[in-house]
Design a protein around this motif. Structure first.
Motif, mmCIF file in Angstrom:
data_model
loop_
_atom_site.group_PDB
_atom_site.id
_atom_site.type_symbol
_atom_site.label_atom_id
_atom_site.label_comp_id
_atom_site.label_asym_id
_atom_site.label_seq_id
_atom_site.Cartn_x
_atom_site.Cartn_y
_atom_site.Cartn_z
ATOM 1 N N ARG A 1 -13.163 -3.225 8.129
ATOM 2 C CA ARG A 1 -14.676 -3.679 7.560
ATOM 3 C C ARG A 1 -13.774 -4.355 6.512
ATOM 4 N NH1 ARG A 1 -19.753 -5.282 8.310
ATOM 5 N NH2 ARG A 1 -20.246 -6.224 6.643
ATOM 6 N N MET A 2 -12.815 -5.338 6.486
ATOM 7 C CA MET A 2 -11.935 -6.439 5.513
ATOM 8 C C MET A 2 -13.132 -7.686 5.638
ATOM 9 S SD MET A 2 -10.667 -4.244 3.126
ATOM 10 C CE MET A 2 -9.482 -5.392 2.366
ATOM 11 N N LEU A 3 -12.650 -8.314 4.741
ATOM 12 C CA LEU A 3 -13.088 -10.031 5.089
ATOM 13 C C LEU A 3 -11.455 -10.147 6.577
ATOM 14 C CD1 LEU A 3 -15.485 -10.838 3.710
ATOM 15 C CD2 LEU A 3 -13.938 -12.027 2.119
ATOM 16 N N MET B 1 1.038 -0.935 0.315
ATOM 17 C CA MET B 1 0.077 -0.092 0.155
ATOM 18 C C MET B 1 1.009 1.285 0.227
ATOM 19 S SD MET B 1 -2.763 -1.346 -0.650
ATOM 20 C CE MET B 1 -4.000 -0.487 -0.198
ATOM 21 N N TYR C 1 -9.661 -1.172 -4.705
ATOM 22 C CA TYR C 1 -10.863 -0.382 -5.156
ATOM 23 C C TYR C 1 -10.545 0.448 -4.087
ATOM 24 C CZ TYR C 1 -12.069 -2.778 -1.594
ATOM 25 O OH TYR C 1 -12.739 -3.098 0.521
ATOM 26 N N LEU D 1 -23.271 -5.462 -2.433
ATOM 27 C CA LEU D 1 -23.283 -7.396 -2.496
ATOM 28 C C LEU D 1 -23.747 -7.522 -4.322
ATOM 29 C CD1 LEU D 1 -26.265 -6.798 -0.231
ATOM 30 C CD2 LEU D 1 -24.415 -8.021 0.534
ATOM 31 N N ALA D 2 -23.712 -8.550 -3.919
ATOM 32 C CA ALA D 2 -24.035 -9.497 -5.420
ATOM 33 C C ALA D 2 -25.040 -9.325 -6.367
ATOM 34 C CB ALA D 2 -23.593 -11.325 -5.739
ATOM 35 N N PRO E 1 -20.364 -17.761 -2.227
ATOM 36 C CA PRO E 1 -19.304 -17.944 -2.347
ATOM 37 C C PRO E 1 -18.381 -18.411 -1.649
ATOM 38 C CG PRO E 1 -19.731 -15.548 -3.071
ATOM 39 C CD PRO E 1 -20.756 -15.182 -2.400
ATOM 40 N N HIS F 1 -23.133 0.456 7.471
ATOM 41 C CA HIS F 1 -21.989 1.087 6.111
ATOM 42 C C HIS F 1 -22.519 0.818 4.806
ATOM 43 C CE1 HIS F 1 -18.402 -0.857 8.834
ATOM 44 N NE2 HIS F 1 -19.532 -1.264 9.242
ATOM 45 N N TYR G 1 -15.451 -9.719 9.586
ATOM 46 C CA TYR G 1 -15.434 -9.115 9.272
ATOM 47 C C TYR G 1 -14.268 -8.074 9.955
ATOM 48 C CZ TYR G 1 -18.171 -9.213 5.517
ATOM 49 O OH TYR G 1 -18.844 -9.477 4.377
ATOM 50 N N ALA H 1 -18.582 -1.416 3.098
ATOM 51 C CA ALA H 1 -18.078 -2.414 2.933
ATOM 52 C C ALA H 1 -18.810 -3.110 2.170
ATOM 53 C CB ALA H 1 -19.187 -3.029 4.409
ATOM 54 N N VAL H 2 -18.109 -4.404 0.947
ATOM 55 C CA VAL H 2 -18.224 -5.270 0.190
ATOM 56 C C VAL H 2 -17.987 -6.155 0.439
ATOM 57 C CG1 VAL H 2 -17.324 -5.396 -2.419
ATOM 58 C CG2 VAL H 2 -16.418 -3.138 -1.212
ATOM 59 N N ASP H 3 -19.042 -7.298 0.475
ATOM 60 C CA ASP H 3 -19.921 -8.931 0.033
ATOM 61 C C ASP H 3 -18.049 -9.115 -0.491
ATOM 62 O OD1 ASP H 3 -21.090 -9.088 1.933
ATOM 63 O OD2 ASP H 3 -21.954 -10.779 0.377
ATOM 64 N N GLU H 4 -17.878 -10.175 -0.541
ATOM 65 C CA GLU H 4 -17.041 -11.015 -1.020
ATOM 66 C C GLU H 4 -17.899 -11.556 -2.563
ATOM 67 O OE1 GLU H 4 -15.663 -14.813 0.760
ATOM 68 O OE2 GLU H 4 -14.747 -15.245 -1.551
ATOM 69 N N GLY H 5 -19.150 -11.934 -2.535
ATOM 70 C CA GLY H 5 -20.097 -12.423 -3.723
ATOM 71 C C GLY H 5 -20.011 -10.929 -4.572
ATOM 72 N N ARG I 1 -7.942 0.956 -1.820
ATOM 73 C CA ARG I 1 -7.980 -0.572 -0.703
ATOM 74 C C ARG I 1 -7.909 -1.776 -1.291
ATOM 75 N NH1 ARG I 1 -12.060 -0.265 4.352
ATOM 76 N NH2 ARG I 1 -12.067 1.814 4.204
ATOM 77 N N PHE J 1 -6.633 1.040 -13.820
ATOM 78 C CA PHE J 1 -6.987 1.904 -12.860
ATOM 79 C C PHE J 1 -6.773 2.766 -12.575
ATOM 80 C CE2 PHE J 1 -5.914 2.396 -7.357
ATOM 81 C CZ PHE J 1 -7.490 2.210 -7.153
ATOM 82 N N ILE K 1 -7.798 -6.012 -1.936
ATOM 83 C CA ILE K 1 -8.028 -7.171 -1.295
ATOM 84 C C ILE K 1 -8.010 -8.427 -2.377
ATOM 85 C CG2 ILE K 1 -10.636 -7.330 -1.976
ATOM 86 C CD1 ILE K 1 -11.743 -8.638 0.324
#
Lengths: 332, 319
Positions: free
Chosen positions: A238-240, A158, B135, B62-63, A268, B58, A234, B17-21, B301, A184, B303
């Motif tokens: 708020r990261m997975l 980063m 992102y 989502l998908a 998924p 947040h 999370y 907040a971004v869902d994995e989907g 960010r 990007f 992921i």
């Protein structure tokens, strides 16, 4: 995944394919739910606890025996202010009973608690979640999120992007991110907003509590004919959260035993889940306790009872199951 | 809580907040449909009023936020109270960020469909060879210059009388339970002299002013902080001051507890706005701010979903 678990999954999948869904109610006899009872109980949960809602999930993963808009239940962004292990430590420090041999269910109980393993009480009172490490389970590494995964070299540092930061301050639209030759970077050229970020109009960061949050979902398990709980964690930003780290928020008696990491039936990725093999039996016990007290359990309250039981597995995840039942001390 | 006499109104930034989907569907869209086409995609974000006293809600992707591969309308269920939809910004025109929101305020679109006030922007780069996604979110907010001053900010339960608080709670719960209004995040609260509250659409503003009625501007507040309103109020204030020329605004930050109206955590505030010079002129676009910070810094960010996407790894974990 353990081989025996795999074989069982395959077996379970086959049985699910060739047997029809349960249609006759065996709620009081076996503690299980038919598909239509699951929908009734789910509808009741959504109306009484509106932070829960029905979802349809991935279209390719829809189960034909459930209505398309009522495939599973979910409540998002549920705070988890401390690790489950820290709760147990407090209990132990207070002189509670401790299972000495964690690997074996037949372990001995110690009645005077463990010595406080080099952790001062003061330290434990600190509000920041980062300070709450798990001293008991050394196999879990504290990597905060997917950021710190195994192949760190694959993920760009980063710090590389920080140069761009200054450029946005001084010249909003031009020469952003010339160190990353990607689409990007081109997007950044187009989309940079006109002015700088006014920190002056935001509250101090210190006031904001950083905490883990969870998405808790409930699916219907056709094989066991019970609901099944899934956890998606999370971290503080708020990261997975990796599913392995989710186990820190599971009561240590259940982590890696009743709580396993598997594919979610509607979403998924791998998620932690409370394995449903004992759900029917536990629910049957709860129902029996209620009936012995003259309370006639109704099937639409099933999920409230169920979530109350699940709370013993994930004691620090503050999801909503508001409804007062007197279950006494023998709930599990 | 003491009222803060004449201090600058500070807002808690929106968080993403971004869902994995979402990333899974984006990857398959990229591979199977879009290819090297990098024109903007319409996406929908979701948010709901704050429902836990310790954490903010947040803006969630989502998908279902993405169009489906078959090209049909996205299947997102309407009337889901935990998911009020927010449209994104289209970035292929020259109107970006604040310009689009300013345009909607002037054209009156923001009064008809108030969700456009919270429009957001997502810039993303999907590295599908490494299953890594970069992102950056922006929640553009028009800058009031000079900034709004806060005259008073209190929990709604202290600001309203007991009767009023009950009536407002009941009206808000009804608003949230009706599928036609559940995802209207900005509204008016009209309290008559008998302490009866009704909730109205923004477009009814002209008809419900006057008559000794208390009139508050309410919005779904994703923020949980006891002393700060959330980000959506910024563009709401810009709309109020430029459209209705108000200099003193009473607002309600609507928050919930366990899914129901909670006057203890909801806030009522009074802000004084000096209508900035040049705001009458449509062509003079105010500055906008709102890039999301990543751990306090202005960086994107990232992921990595290699664990759940990389076929070799999946094969190994399945062995």
């Amino acid at each position: 995944m353990v081989l025996s678990q795999k074989i069982h999954e395959a077996f379970k999948g086959t049985v699910e394919r060739i047997t029809g869904p349960r249609t006759v109610s065996a709620f009081k006899e076996k503690g299980v739910l038919s598909v239509s009872e699951f929908i009734i109980a789910g509808d009741n949960l959504v109306s009484k606890c509106p932070t829960w809602s029905w979802e349809s999930g991935e279209p390719s993963k829809r189960k034909p025996y459930l209505p398309s808009e009522k495939q599973y239940l979910i409540t998002r962004n549920v705070p988890c202010l401390r690790r489950a292990a820290s709760v147990e430590e407090e209990y132990e420090a207070a002189g509670g009973e401790v299972l000495l041999d964690n690997e074996d269910n037949d372990g001995w109980l110690a009645t005077h608690g463990k010595p406080n393993e080099g952790k001062s009480a003061e330290e434990e009172n600190l509000p920041s979640m980062e300070n709450l490490e798990i001293s008991k389970n050394s196999s879990i590494k504290l990597t905060p999120s997917y950021f710190g995964g195994e192949d760190e070299e694959d993920i760009p540092d980063m710090a590389d992007f920080e140069e761009a930061d200054n450029l946005i301050e001084t010249d909003p639209a031009e020469e952003v991110c010339d160190n990353a030759d990607t689409t990007f970077a081109r997007y950044l050229h187009v989309a940079t907003l006109q002015s700088t970020y006014l920190v002056a109009q935001e509250p101090d960061d210190d006031n904001i509590l950083r905490t883990r949050t969870y998405d808790v979902s409930i699916t219907y398990d056709k094989y066991y004919q019970t609901p099944r709980v899934w956890l998606t964690g999370y971290d503080e930003s708020r990261m997975l959260l990796q599913p392995e780290l989710v186990l820190e928020d599971v009561s240590q008696d259940h982590a890696r035993k009743t709580v396993t990491i598997e594919d979610h039936p509607h979403l998924p990725g791998k998620h932690a889940s409370v394995h449903p093999c004992r759900h029917g039996a536990v629910m049957k016990k709860i129902i029996d306790v209620l009936m012995s007290r003259g309370v006639e359990p109704e099937v639409d309250k099933y999920l409230f009872l169920f979530l109350k039981f699940v709370a013993s597995v994930i004691p620090t995840i503050e999801y909503d199951y508001t409804m007062d039942f007197d279950l006494g001390s023998s709930s599990h | 809580m003491a009222s803060q006499e004449g201090s600058m109104l500070k807002f808690a930034p929106f968080q993403s907040a971004v869902d994995e989907g979402f990333w899974h569907r984006l990857s398959s869209l990229k591979l199977n449909k879009l290819g090297i086409d990098d024109s903007p995609l319409p996406i929908t974000g979701f948010y709901a009023p704050c429902s836990h006293s310790q954490v903010s809600n947040h803006l969630t992707l989502l998908a279902e936020s993405l169009p489906s591969e078959s090209g049909g309308e996205s299947s997102a269920a309407q009337g889901n109270r935990n998911r009020c939809s927010v449209p994104d910004l289209s970035i292929n025109s020259l109107l970006i960020g604040g310009d689009q929101i300013w345009e909607d305020i002037h054209s009156g679109k923001a009064v008809e469909d108030s969700s456009v006030l919270s429009r957001f922007l997502l810039i993303s780069f999907a590295d599908l060879k490494k299953w890594t996604f970069h992102y950056w979110f922006a929640f553009p907010a028009l800058v009031l210059d000079p900034p709004a001053t806060l005259v008073d900010l209190r929990p709604a339960s202290q600001w309203f009388s007991l009767e009023e608080a009950e009536s407002v709670s009941a009206a808000c719960n009804a608003w949230r339970n009706s599928s036609s209004t559940v995802d209207v995040p900005f509204f008016l609260i009209d309290i008559d002299p008998n302490s009866r509250a009704t909730i109205r659409h923004l477009k009814d503003w002209e008809t419900c002013r006057g008559d000794n009625h208390k009139l508050l501007f309410g919005f779904y507040d994703p923020c949980h902080l006891p002393n700060n309103p959330g980000w959506p109020l910024r563009n709401f204030l810009a709309l109020i001051s430029s459209r209705w020329d108000l200099t003193s605004v009473q607002f309600l930050c609507y928050r919930e507890n366990r899914g129901f109206a909670d006057m203890g955590s909801s806030l009522v505030g009074e802000a004084v706005i000096a209508v900035p010079q040049g705001w009458k002129d449509h062509h003079c676009v105010p500055n906008a701010v709102g890039w999301e910070l990543n751990r306090g810094k202005k960086v994107p960010r990232c992921i990595s979903l290699a664990k759940s996407m990389d076929p070799t790894r999946l094969a190994i974990s399945a062995a």
